[in-house]
Design an enzyme around this catalytic site. Structure first.
Site, mmCIF file in Angstrom:
data_model
loop_
_atom_site.group_PDB
_atom_site.id
_atom_site.type_symbol
_atom_site.label_atom_id
_atom_site.label_comp_id
_atom_site.label_asym_id
_atom_site.label_seq_id
_atom_site.Cartn_x
_atom_site.Cartn_y
_atom_site.Cartn_z
ATOM 1 N N TYR A 27 -3.661 -1.710 10.587
ATOM 2 C CA TYR A 27 -2.449 -2.380 9.073
ATOM 3 C C TYR A 27 -1.716 -1.832 8.173
ATOM 4 O O TYR A 27 -0.900 -3.136 7.442
ATOM 5 C CB TYR A 27 -4.388 -2.519 8.534
ATOM 6 C CG TYR A 27 -4.328 -2.108 6.603
ATOM 7 C CD1 TYR A 27 -4.028 -3.588 6.585
ATOM 8 C CD2 TYR A 27 -4.397 -0.931 6.333
ATOM 9 C CE1 TYR A 27 -3.817 -3.286 4.938
ATOM 10 C CE2 TYR A 27 -4.308 -0.818 4.783
ATOM 11 C CZ TYR A 27 -4.318 -2.336 3.924
ATOM 12 O OH TYR A 27 -3.602 -1.770 2.895
ATOM 13 N N HIS A 28 -1.466 -0.873 8.373
ATOM 14 C CA HIS A 28 -0.239 -0.066 7.658
ATOM 15 C C HIS A 28 0.293 -0.918 7.877
ATOM 16 O O HIS A 28 1.678 -1.534 7.159
ATOM 17 C CB HIS A 28 -0.286 1.401 7.223
ATOM 18 C CG HIS A 28 -1.637 2.051 6.439
ATOM 19 N ND1 HIS A 28 -2.448 2.087 7.042
ATOM 20 C CD2 HIS A 28 -1.539 1.230 4.771
ATOM 21 C CE1 HIS A 28 -3.609 2.717 6.013
ATOM 22 N NE2 HIS A 28 -2.856 2.237 4.764
ATOM 23 N N LYS A 68 2.134 -4.406 6.272
ATOM 24 C CA LYS A 68 2.520 -3.986 5.561
ATOM 25 C C LYS A 68 4.064 -3.433 5.094
ATOM 26 O O LYS A 68 4.850 -3.683 4.533
ATOM 27 C CB LYS A 68 1.565 -3.286 4.457
ATOM 28 C CG LYS A 68 0.355 -3.014 4.432
ATOM 29 C CD LYS A 68 -0.090 -4.744 3.195
ATOM 30 C CE LYS A 68 -1.134 -5.008 3.437
ATOM 31 N NZ LYS A 68 -1.782 -6.048 1.134
ATOM 32 N N THR A 72 1.014 -1.043 -0.036
ATOM 33 C CA THR A 72 0.232 0.632 -0.051
ATOM 34 C C THR A 72 1.025 1.304 0.368
ATOM 35 O O THR A 72 2.030 1.260 0.879
ATOM 36 C CB THR A 72 -0.898 -0.045 1.429
ATOM 37 O OG1 THR A 72 -1.464 1.519 1.497
ATOM 38 C CG2 THR A 72 -0.615 -0.064 2.136
ATOM 39 N N SER A 128 -1.988 3.388 10.445
ATOM 40 C CA SER A 128 -2.167 2.132 11.407
ATOM 41 C C SER A 128 -1.903 0.875 11.479
ATOM 42 O O SER A 128 -0.603 0.646 11.138
ATOM 43 C CB SER A 128 -3.651 1.985 10.506
ATOM 44 O OG SER A 128 -3.554 1.485 9.283
HETATM 45 N N1 LIG Z 1 -9.013 -1.945 -2.040
HETATM 46 C C1 LIG Z 1 -7.811 -1.062 -1.575
HETATM 47 O O1 LIG Z 1 -7.965 -0.247 -2.550
HETATM 48 C C2 LIG Z 1 -6.725 -1.809 -1.686
HETATM 49 C C3 LIG Z 1 -5.629 -0.583 -1.508
HETATM 50 C C4 LIG Z 1 -4.064 -0.303 -1.488
HETATM 51 C C5 LIG Z 1 -4.011 -2.060 -0.720
HETATM 52 N N2 LIG Z 1 -4.515 -2.909 -1.968
HETATM 53 C C6 LIG Z 1 -4.176 -4.181 -1.034
HETATM 54 O O2 LIG Z 1 -4.721 -5.663 -2.132
HETATM 55 C C7 LIG Z 1 -4.755 -6.035 -1.147
HETATM 56 C C8 LIG Z 1 -6.608 -7.068 -1.823
HETATM 57 O O3 LIG Z 1 -7.185 -5.897 -0.645
HETATM 58 P P1 LIG Z 1 -8.691 -6.328 -1.427
HETATM 59 O O4 LIG Z 1 -9.389 -5.191 -1.320
HETATM 60 O O5 LIG Z 1 -8.867 -7.329 -2.728
HETATM 61 O O6 LIG Z 1 -9.096 -6.683 -0.216
HETATM 62 P P2 LIG Z 1 -10.656 -7.998 -0.041
HETATM 63 O O7 LIG Z 1 -10.442 -8.138 1.599
HETATM 64 O O8 LIG Z 1 -11.556 -7.684 -0.078
HETATM 65 O O9 LIG Z 1 -9.640 -9.537 0.010
HETATM 66 C C9 LIG Z 1 -8.863 -9.925 0.549
HETATM 67 C C10 LIG Z 1 -9.298 -11.523 0.292
HETATM 68 O O10 LIG Z 1 -8.068 -12.440 1.292
HETATM 69 C C11 LIG Z 1 -8.319 -13.520 1.934
HETATM 70 N N3 LIG Z 1 -7.731 -13.593 2.987
HETATM 71 C C12 LIG Z 1 -7.652 -12.649 4.168
HETATM 72 N N4 LIG Z 1 -7.064 -13.280 5.177
HETATM 73 C C13 LIG Z 1 -6.363 -14.999 4.055
HETATM 74 C C14 LIG Z 1 -6.421 -16.208 4.554
HETATM 75 N N5 LIG Z 1 -5.514 -15.846 6.075
HETATM 76 N N6 LIG Z 1 -5.882 -17.176 4.324
HETATM 77 C C15 LIG Z 1 -6.758 -17.419 2.997
HETATM 78 N N7 LIG Z 1 -7.478 -16.078 2.237
HETATM 79 C C16 LIG Z 1 -7.367 -15.087 2.810
HETATM 80 C C17 LIG Z 1 -10.239 -12.615 1.981
HETATM 81 O O11 LIG Z 1 -10.727 -14.209 2.517
HETATM 82 C C18 LIG Z 1 -10.645 -11.244 1.322
HETATM 83 O O12 LIG Z 1 -10.634 -12.999 -0.033
HETATM 84 C C19 LIG Z 1 -4.730 -6.776 0.331
HETATM 85 O O13 LIG Z 1 -3.653 -7.063 0.389
HETATM 86 C C20 LIG Z 1 -4.795 -4.982 0.633
HETATM 87 O O14 LIG Z 1 -4.161 -4.659 1.653
HETATM 88 C C21 LIG Z 1 -6.147 -2.721 -1.365
#
Ligand SMILES: NC(=O)c1ccc[n+]([C@@H]2O[C@H](COP(=O)([O-])OP(=O)(O)OC[C@H]3O[C@@H](n4cnc5c(N)ncnc54)[C@H](O)[C@@H]3O)[C@@H](O)[C@H]2O)c1
Length: 403
Positions: free
Chosen positions: A189-190, A193, A145, A187
């Protein structure tokens, strides 16, 4: 390529899986469906009616003729099964989305802080250890991120892609070094990462793993060409105070006549990317991996930056909404500069989708189509960064009643 998509049922992972499958790659999703379970815990649902994973996969086969595999697996806790899947599938590439990804959720309680750290760090480390144990040479792309850099840390200096050149004064003269950009998480969360980054540096150096870390901005939009092919393929659209991302939240709020909830002055500048560019960037990263022995390749996966207050005004103008300025639950500066370098993706051929490209209209249309599914009581962000902080609850009387 044979590709494993970890977290392939999520907001970014689902459209990425379909995009890669559509491009001819052989895709298998690994997911423990924890994101769906968090919806149940928070008593909220995606604004769009997402189907079960089985229904989604059947629908994709019907419209595309292509099969996507699915393995229900917790990457953080089921290490031996993860090793078995890697040995069985022998992927050429792995995309790692599988982490708890909401900053507000990570700051809710000590239980969610601990869950976020346990889940994210163990998932990433299990994957790296399993790659070493199996001896697979798969290219790994991880979703990081922009928040690892922090906001406003370097004033108006552009944020480089992962590494910073520093000069050290030593008794023998000046030394120049490139270091991992200092971490400045806002946070829990951050913070996970930023810890992931150290794991990647170590395993790239020690074991020659080929790792790309994608420092992604806030994702907006809902549909891609693939998810739009059948209503059963629709992507999730989070709007609640924990998981909803800012622009999608504004579109939904305007669609139901709720004031747009700006935290603080709205002077925070953030980086954005449309979901269509996310899926394209992942493919570009997989096609251009680093070599064994290289340090992790870091790319800033962003296409534009905006001030939150400016975005609210834009949506308010287009959709005719009011704006409510609420106390900021986060511990952050009222305003910050943000200039981000994204030269690597541009050089690889990314053609950025911009907010001005008419896709706001698509978001507005989705928000209006599914407005009856909104639970207004879930809109306000209730998670606060420290005890005693003023919350938006104080202002709830000024907002429409809970539905
Ligand atoms: N959505 C955003 O705006 C955004 C921005 C920057 C970075 N990201 C990063 O992109 C990635 C995906 O984000 P997203 O928005 O699709 O999130 P999301 O929560 O919609 O999807 C994450 C998926 O991972 C699965 N998951 C989580 N922990 C798990 C585990 N231990 N074993 C198996 N599956 C697991 C969840 O069930 C979910 O389907 C994340 O790592 C997030 O940090 C997202």
């Amino acid at each position: 390529m044979r590709v494993l998509v970890l977290g392939g049922d999520g907001f970014c992972g689902w459209p990425t899986s379909l995009y890669l499958s559509d491009s001819g790659h052989d895709v298998t999703i690994l997911d423990n469906l924890s994101r769906r379970k968090i919806d149940i815990e928070l008593e909220v649902e995606s604004l769009t009616p997402i189907q079960s994973i089985g229904r989604r996969l059947r629908a994709w086969k019907e419209v595309s003729g292509r099969e996507i595999g699915f393995v229900g697996l917790d990457i953080a806790t089921e290490y031996d099964r993860l090793v078995d899947v890697l040995r069985d599938q022998r992927p050429d590439a792995i995309v790692h989305f599988a982490e708890q990804r909401a900053a507000p959720y990570s700051m809710r309680t000590s239980a969610t802080k601990r869950y976020t750290v346990d889940n994210n760090i163990r998932a990433t480390h299990n994957l790296l250890a399993a790659l070493v144990e199996t001896g697979l040479d798969a290219a790994l792309a991880h979703l990081g991120t922009m928040g690892v850099y922090g906001y406003g840390w370097s004033g108006s200096a552009p944020i480089p892609e992962g590494y910073l050149t520093v000069k050290l004064t030593t008794p023998d003269g000046e030394l120049e070094r490139e270091i991992l950009h200092p971490a400045n998480p806002g946070s829990v969360y951050h913070m996970t990462k930023t810890l992931d980054q150290l794991l990647f540096s170590f395993y790239a150096k020690n074991d020659g793993l080929r790792i790309t870390d994608l420092h992604q901005g806030i994702v907006w939009g809902t549909q891609t060409d693939q998810t739009a092919r059948d209503v059963a393929l629709i992507n999730r659209f989070d709007y609640d105070g924990d998981y909803g991302t800012v622009l999608n939240r504004f579109l939904m709020q305007a669609a139901i006549g709720h004031p747009l909830t700006v935290h603080g002055t709205g002077g925070q500048t953030r980086a954005f990317i449309h979901i269509r560019d996310t899926v394209r960037c992942i493919e570009l990263a997989l096609e251009n991996p680093p070599q064994a022995g290289d340090r992790p390749r870091v790319l800033n996966q962003v296409t534009e930056t905006h001030q939150v207050g400016g975005l609210a005004k834009m949506v308010a103008d287009i959709m005719g909404a009011d704006i409510a300025y609420l106390p900021n639950p986060r511990r952050e500066a009222d305003e910050n500069d943000l200039i981000v370098t994204n030269d690597q993706f541009l050089a690889l051929g990314l053609e950025p989708t911009k907010l001005s490209d008419g896709l706001l209209e698509e978001g507005r249309e989705i928000a209006q189509r599914y407005r009856d599914r909104v639970d207004p009581s879930k809109i306000i962000a209730r998670s606060v960064w420290r005890k005693g902080m003023e919350t938006a609850e104080d202002l709830l009387t000024d907002l429409p009643p809970e539905g």
